[in-house]
Design a protein around this motif. Structure first.
Motif, PDB file in Angstrom:
ATOM      1  N   GLY A 288      -5.959   1.151   3.608  1.00  0.00           N
ATOM      2  CA  GLY A 288      -6.508   1.134   2.266  1.00  0.00           C
ATOM      3  C   GLY A 288      -5.445   0.992   1.196  1.00  0.00           C
ATOM      4  O   GLY A 288      -5.737   1.102   0.018  1.00  0.00           O
ATOM      5  N   THR A 289      -4.201   0.777   1.605  1.00  0.00           N
ATOM      6  CA  THR A 289      -3.097   0.657   0.651  1.00  0.00           C
ATOM      7  C   THR A 289      -2.397  -0.689   0.714  1.00  0.00           C
ATOM      8  O   THR A 289      -1.310  -0.845   0.181  1.00  0.00           O
ATOM      9  N   CYS A 290      -3.000  -1.664   1.383  1.00  0.00           N
ATOM     10  CA  CYS A 290      -2.359  -2.973   1.520  1.00  0.00           C
ATOM     11  C   CYS A 290      -2.300  -3.694   0.175  1.00  0.00           C
ATOM     12  O   CYS A 290      -3.261  -3.702  -0.584  1.00  0.00           O
ATOM     13  N   ILE A 291      -1.152  -4.265  -0.119  1.00  0.00           N
ATOM     14  CA  ILE A 291      -0.966  -5.158  -1.260  1.00  0.00           C
ATOM     15  C   ILE A 291      -0.408  -6.436  -0.657  1.00  0.00           C
ATOM     16  O   ILE A 291       0.756  -6.497  -0.263  1.00  0.00           O
ATOM     17  N   ILE A 292      -1.244  -7.455  -0.531  1.00  0.00           N
ATOM     18  CA  ILE A 292      -0.905  -8.665   0.215  1.00  0.00           C
ATOM     19  C   ILE A 292      -0.706  -9.821  -0.751  1.00  0.00           C
ATOM     20  O   ILE A 292      -1.562 -10.098  -1.586  1.00  0.00           O
ATOM     21  N   ASN A 293       0.435 -10.529  -0.625  1.00  0.00           N
ATOM     22  CA  ASN A 293       0.712 -11.652  -1.507  1.00  0.00           C
ATOM     23  C   ASN A 293       0.068 -12.938  -0.971  1.00  0.00           C
ATOM     24  O   ASN A 293      -0.607 -12.925   0.074  1.00  0.00           O
ATOM     25  N   ASP A 294       0.272 -14.045  -1.666  1.00  0.00           N
ATOM     26  CA  ASP A 294      -0.347 -15.315  -1.286  1.00  0.00           C
ATOM     27  C   ASP A 294       0.116 -15.821   0.080  1.00  0.00           C
ATOM     28  O   ASP A 294      -0.582 -16.588   0.728  1.00  0.00           O
ATOM     29  N   GLU A 295       1.300 -15.389   0.529  1.00  0.00           N
ATOM     30  CA  GLU A 295       1.821 -15.811   1.838  1.00  0.00           C
ATOM     31  C   GLU A 295       1.307 -14.932   2.970  1.00  0.00           C
ATOM     32  O   GLU A 295       1.641 -15.134   4.125  1.00  0.00           O
ATOM     33  N   GLY A 296       0.508 -13.915   2.638  1.00  0.00           N
ATOM     34  CA  GLY A 296      -0.041 -13.025   3.653  1.00  0.00           C
ATOM     35  C   GLY A 296       0.867 -11.868   4.002  1.00  0.00           C
ATOM     36  O   GLY A 296       0.629 -11.161   4.970  1.00  0.00           O
ATOM     37  N   LEU A 297       1.935 -11.658   3.223  1.00  0.00           N
ATOM     38  CA  LEU A 297       2.860 -10.557   3.474  1.00  0.00           C
ATOM     39  C   LEU A 297       2.434  -9.325   2.699  1.00  0.00           C
ATOM     40  O   LEU A 297       2.150  -9.400   1.506  1.00  0.00           O
ATOM     41  N   CYS A 298       2.413  -8.185   3.380  1.00  0.00           N
ATOM     42  CA  CYS A 298       2.068  -6.915   2.754  1.00  0.00           C
ATOM     43  C   CYS A 298       3.354  -6.182   2.373  1.00  0.00           C
ATOM     44  O   CYS A 298       4.413  -6.407   2.963  1.00  0.00           O
ATOM     45  N   TRP A 299       3.255  -5.257   1.433  1.00  0.00           N
ATOM     46  CA  TRP A 299       4.417  -4.482   1.006  1.00  0.00           C
ATOM     47  C   TRP A 299       5.000  -3.656   2.146  1.00  0.00           C
ATOM     48  O   TRP A 299       6.182  -3.327   2.143  1.00  0.00           O
ATOM     49  N   CYS A 300       4.181  -3.339   3.169  1.00  0.00           N
ATOM     50  CA  CYS A 300       4.648  -2.502   4.275  1.00  0.00           C
ATOM     51  C   CYS A 300       5.397  -3.295   5.351  1.00  0.00           C
ATOM     52  O   CYS A 300       5.898  -2.716   6.292  1.00  0.00           O
ATOM     53  N   GLY A 301       5.453  -4.620   5.204  1.00  0.00           N
ATOM     54  CA  GLY A 301       6.184  -5.433   6.174  1.00  0.00           C
ATOM     55  C   GLY A 301       5.290  -6.160   7.154  1.00  0.00           C
ATOM     56  O   GLY A 301       5.760  -7.002   7.913  1.00  0.00           O
ATOM     57  N   GLN A 302       3.994  -5.833   7.163  1.00  0.00           N
ATOM     58  CA  GLN A 302       3.083  -6.542   8.052  1.00  0.00           C
ATOM     59  C   GLN A 302       2.692  -7.882   7.428  1.00  0.00           C
ATOM     60  O   GLN A 302       2.831  -8.088   6.227  1.00  0.00           O
ATOM     61  N   GLN A 303       2.220  -8.793   8.275  1.00  0.00           N
ATOM     62  CA  GLN A 303       1.829 -10.120   7.825  1.00  0.00           C
ATOM     63  C   GLN A 303       0.512 -10.511   8.473  1.00  0.00           C
ATOM     64  O   GLN A 303       0.250 -10.180   9.625  1.00  0.00           O
ATOM     65  N   TRP A 304      -0.315 -11.225   7.723  1.00  0.00           N
ATOM     66  CA  TRP A 304      -1.589 -11.719   8.235  1.00  0.00           C
ATOM     67  C   TRP A 304      -1.300 -12.872   9.180  1.00  0.00           C
ATOM     68  O   TRP A 304      -0.625 -13.836   8.833  1.00  0.00           O
ATOM     69  N   ASN A 305      -1.776 -12.785  10.438  1.00  0.00           N
ATOM     70  CA  ASN A 305      -1.513 -13.835  11.421  1.00  0.00           C
ATOM     71  C   ASN A 305      -2.707 -14.770  11.599  1.00  0.00           C
ATOM     72  O   ASN A 305      -2.734 -15.564  12.523  1.00  0.00           O
TER      73      ASN A 305
END
Length: 55
Positions: free
Chosen positions: A10-27
């Motif tokens: 519930g704390t994800c902040i995801i940019n246009d490239e799919g990268l979250c502030w926590c280091g995870q990425q949308w695959n």
């Protein structure tokens, strides 16, 4: 704003490239940590001859 890509915290902040502030990425299916790629020799720090004991 709810984002379907959120990893569930519930704390994800995801940019246009799919990268979250926590280091995870949308695959494309889920949030995950990106695979580490092997570094090239150019990425390695140079060893100074004095540090290497270069007698």
């Amino acid at each position: 704003m709810d984002d379907d890509r959120c990893c569930g915290t519930g704390t994800c902040i995801i940019n246009d490239e799919g990268l979250c502030w926590c280091g995870q990425q949308w695959n494309g299916e889920r949030m995950c940590f990106p695979e580490k790629t092997p570094s090239s020799p150019a990425d390695e720090p140079a060893i100074d001859a004095a540090e290497d004991g270069g007698d």
